[in-house]
Design a protein around this motif. Structure first.
Motif, PDB file in Angstrom:
ATOM      1  N   ASN A  33      -5.473  11.039   9.051  1.00 55.01           N
ATOM      2  CA  ASN A  33      -4.200  10.905   9.146  1.00 55.01           C
ATOM      3  C   ASN A  33      -3.735  11.686  10.400  1.00 55.01           C
ATOM      4  OD1 ASN A  33      -2.359   9.774   7.491  1.00 55.01           O
ATOM      5  ND2 ASN A  33      -1.746  11.613   6.447  1.00 55.01           N
ATOM      6  N   LYS A  89      -8.792   6.275   5.822  1.00 56.01           N
ATOM      7  CA  LYS A  89      -8.190   7.404   5.157  1.00 56.01           C
ATOM      8  C   LYS A  89      -8.611   7.822   3.913  1.00 56.01           C
ATOM      9  CE  LYS A  89      -3.960   8.238   4.226  1.00 56.01           C
ATOM     10  NZ  LYS A  89      -2.548   8.090   4.227  1.00 56.01           N
ATOM     11  N   GLN A  90      -8.923   6.815   3.044  1.00 54.57           N
ATOM     12  CA  GLN A  90      -9.404   7.418   1.732  1.00 54.57           C
ATOM     13  C   GLN A  90     -10.758   8.149   1.947  1.00 54.57           C
ATOM     14  OE1 GLN A  90     -10.559   3.829  -0.697  1.00 54.57           O
ATOM     15  NE2 GLN A  90     -10.847   5.176  -2.370  1.00 54.57           N
ATOM     16  N   ILE A  91     -11.688   7.774   2.829  1.00 56.83           N
ATOM     17  CA  ILE A  91     -12.835   8.143   2.938  1.00 56.83           C
ATOM     18  C   ILE A  91     -12.860   9.492   3.543  1.00 56.83           C
ATOM     19  CG2 ILE A  91     -15.140   8.259   3.930  1.00 56.83           C
ATOM     20  CD1 ILE A  91     -14.731   4.888   4.104  1.00 56.83           C
ATOM     21  N   CYS A 138     -16.062  -1.398   5.058  1.00 57.36           N
ATOM     22  CA  CYS A 138     -15.637  -0.140   5.716  1.00 57.36           C
ATOM     23  C   CYS A 138     -16.855   0.970   6.465  1.00 57.36           C
ATOM     24  CB  CYS A 138     -14.393   0.686   5.475  1.00 57.36           C
ATOM     25  SG  CYS A 138     -13.651   1.718   6.641  1.00 57.36           S
ATOM     26  N   SER A 140      -6.528   2.260   5.985  1.00 62.20           N
ATOM     27  CA  SER A 140      -6.247   2.667   4.605  1.00 62.20           C
ATOM     28  C   SER A 140      -7.658   3.238   4.132  1.00 62.20           C
ATOM     29  CB  SER A 140      -5.569   1.830   3.700  1.00 62.20           C
ATOM     30  OG  SER A 140      -6.095   1.195   2.660  1.00 62.20           O
ATOM     31  N   ARG A 141      -8.410   2.176   4.162  1.00 54.44           N
ATOM     32  CA  ARG A 141     -10.135   2.626   3.568  1.00 54.44           C
ATOM     33  C   ARG A 141     -10.649   3.840   4.294  1.00 54.44           C
ATOM     34  NH1 ARG A 141     -12.669   2.137   0.450  1.00 54.44           N
ATOM     35  NH2 ARG A 141     -14.460   0.560   0.633  1.00 54.44           N
ATOM     36  N   PRO A 164      -9.787  11.934   4.538  1.00 56.34           N
ATOM     37  CA  PRO A 164      -8.402  12.004   4.651  1.00 56.34           C
ATOM     38  C   PRO A 164      -7.566  12.785   6.063  1.00 56.34           C
ATOM     39  CG  PRO A 164      -9.340  12.795   2.902  1.00 56.34           C
ATOM     40  CD  PRO A 164     -10.582  12.799   3.366  1.00 56.34           C
ATOM     41  N   HIS A 171      -5.656  -2.535   6.726  1.00 52.57           N
ATOM     42  CA  HIS A 171      -6.590  -2.556   5.546  1.00 52.57           C
ATOM     43  C   HIS A 171      -7.738  -1.092   6.026  1.00 52.57           C
ATOM     44  CE1 HIS A 171      -9.697  -3.589   2.890  1.00 52.57           C
ATOM     45  NE2 HIS A 171     -10.411  -3.783   3.760  1.00 52.57           N
ATOM     46  N   ASP A 215     -14.105  11.650  -3.965  1.00 52.31           N
ATOM     47  CA  ASP A 215     -13.534  10.762  -5.024  1.00 52.31           C
ATOM     48  C   ASP A 215     -14.649   9.729  -5.176  1.00 52.31           C
ATOM     49  OD1 ASP A 215     -13.064   9.530  -2.796  1.00 52.31           O
ATOM     50  OD2 ASP A 215     -11.043   8.820  -3.654  1.00 52.31           O
ATOM     51  N   TYR A 231     -18.529   4.141  -5.145  1.00 51.94           N
ATOM     52  CA  TYR A 231     -17.326   4.500  -5.868  1.00 51.94           C
ATOM     53  C   TYR A 231     -17.269   4.170  -7.497  1.00 51.94           C
ATOM     54  CZ  TYR A 231     -15.170   5.789  -1.568  1.00 51.94           C
ATOM     55  OH  TYR A 231     -15.160   6.578  -0.285  1.00 51.94           O
ATOM     56  N   ALA A 285     -13.427  13.024   1.767  1.00 50.08           N
ATOM     57  CA  ALA A 285     -12.975  13.103   0.393  1.00 50.08           C
ATOM     58  C   ALA A 285     -13.995  13.075  -0.937  1.00 50.08           C
ATOM     59  CB  ALA A 285     -11.851  12.064  -0.128  1.00 50.08           C
TER      60      ALA A 285
END
Ligand code: GLY
Length: 370
Positions: free
Chosen positions: A291, A284-286, A246, A281-282, A288, A278, A138, A100, A136
């Motif tokens: 969810n 879900k960032q990777i 993760c 959330s990691r 999405p 934790h 990003d 990242y 994702a």
């Protein structure tokens, strides 16, 4: 049943089961004693990644050993299916390591160069060329290793045990070894709750619990790891996704294992809310779309870590006939096949690779105080 065996193995995780398989396949009379059930500890908790490209960034004895172990899996999967009827669920759909920060790209390039020199397919790709469309975008870049693989860790361990039985090994679950019997510096057997079993060779494969036999094995740090699994409506990823802190490992039935925390010196199996939050959330960032996934279950396992990160493989100094295989830390599943052939060769008095013998020797630290 006879009370005398060629080898007694203490501990029915992946190291014990694979060693029982290898030795019994070679015609030895093997007894495997497990205090709980086969694959009750770390071998069931593992996500099953065969991460030769994801977990190793430079050359070392352990990397070469891991590479050799990885190469055994395709043939092993067929053999174990034949000998045990269990499919170890070998999936070879690659892995991606995401970074990242711009600063991390050079490190990825170095790993790609190293892995390519070692004969693996590895390249650095950008988010726009990503093979996994649900990710994702990003992140800055990814190391893509299309041949990286994974198995089901509990299936692998149970397949080894069942295949060992197929080759004549005796496996006794719910049987706790109280003591290892040593006479004049030589192992002669083990004592359980009510019985004595004799053998000239005893192999301890009890993961982090090997240090319970602390007269023989010292300096093992337990490192707890918490994981969870989720189920999605449709498959979201094919490859294993790996990033700092993760990983996501796609399994059959649209399951994804999300792991893992690292808690040194913890041996309990509690899974903390904070850890799940934790990891989710990691994750879900990777990815999405997670969810909408359904949480299936959570669990924890304990990895055995040695002082220098290398496993302990070999004979215990000053105790003839007593051997140890533990300390594989994050890579027990990957390393099990080669560990079992290496250990079986040592136990049978065959010539083995001297570099591995020295690197993994118990003599490299002062471990023994019998
Ligand atoms: N093999 C990955 C882990 O121990 O979390």
């Amino acid at each position: 049943m006879t009370n005398h065996f060629d080898q007694i193995i203490v501990g029915g995780g992946v190291m014990g089961a694979s060693t029982a398989y290898e030795l019994s396949k070679r015609g030895n009379q093997v007894l495997l004693l497990e205090e709980n059930t086969i694959a009750a500890e770390a071998s069931s908790a593992a996500a099953g990644m065969l991460g030769v490209q994801m977990e190793f960034e430079q050359d070392s004895s352990l990397f070469q050993f891991a590479k050799e172990s990885r190469e055994l899996f395709p043939k092993l999967a067929k053999e174990l299916l034949q000998d045990s009827g269990i499919d170890i669920q070998l999936i070879e759909k690659g892995a991606l390591k995401l970074v990242y920060h711009q600063d991390d790209i050079d490190a990825l390039k170095r790993i790609a160069t190293f892995q390519t020199q070692q004969g693996a397919e590895a390249k650095v790709i950008s988010p726009v060329t990503i093979v996994e469309k649900e990710l994702a975008t990003d992140f800055h870049a990814a190391l893509y290793c299309p041949t990286e693989g994974q198995v089901s860790a509990p299936h692998l361990t149970k397949a080894f045990a069942k295949a060992a039985e197929h080759h004549g090994a005796v496996i006794m679950e719910q049987t706790r070894v109280q003591d290892i019997i040593i006479e004049k510096g030589k192992v002669t057997g083990v004592k359980t709750d009510g019985k004595t079993y004799s053998a000239d060779r005893v192999i301890m494969t009890c993961g982090f619990k090997s240090s319970h036999f602390s007269r023989y094995v010292k300096q093992l740090t337990p490192v707890k790891g918490e994981c969870l699994s989720v189920v999605t409506e449709k498959p979201l990823i094919q490859s294993t996704i790996f990033t700092e802190g993760c990983y996501l490992v796609p399994k059959g039935g649209n399951r994804i294992i999300i792991g893992a925390t690292s808690m040194p010196n913890q041996t309990n199996k509690d899974v903390k809310v904070a850890s799940v939050l934790h990891l989710l959330s990691r994750a879900k960032q990777i990815l999405p779309a997670l969810n909408q996934a359904t949480i299936e279950k959570t669990w924890a396992g304990v990895r055995p870590l040695t002082k220098d990160g290398l496993p302990y493989l070999g004979e215990v100094p000053d105790v003839s006939g007593l051997y140890v295989a533990t300390g594989h830390y994050r890579n027990g599943i990957l390393l099990a096949p080669r560990t079992s052939t290496f250990l079986a060769d040592i136990v049978e008095g065959k010539q083995v690779n001297q570099t591995y013998l020295d690197a993994f020797s118990l003599k490299r630290e002062s471990l023994i105080s019998v």
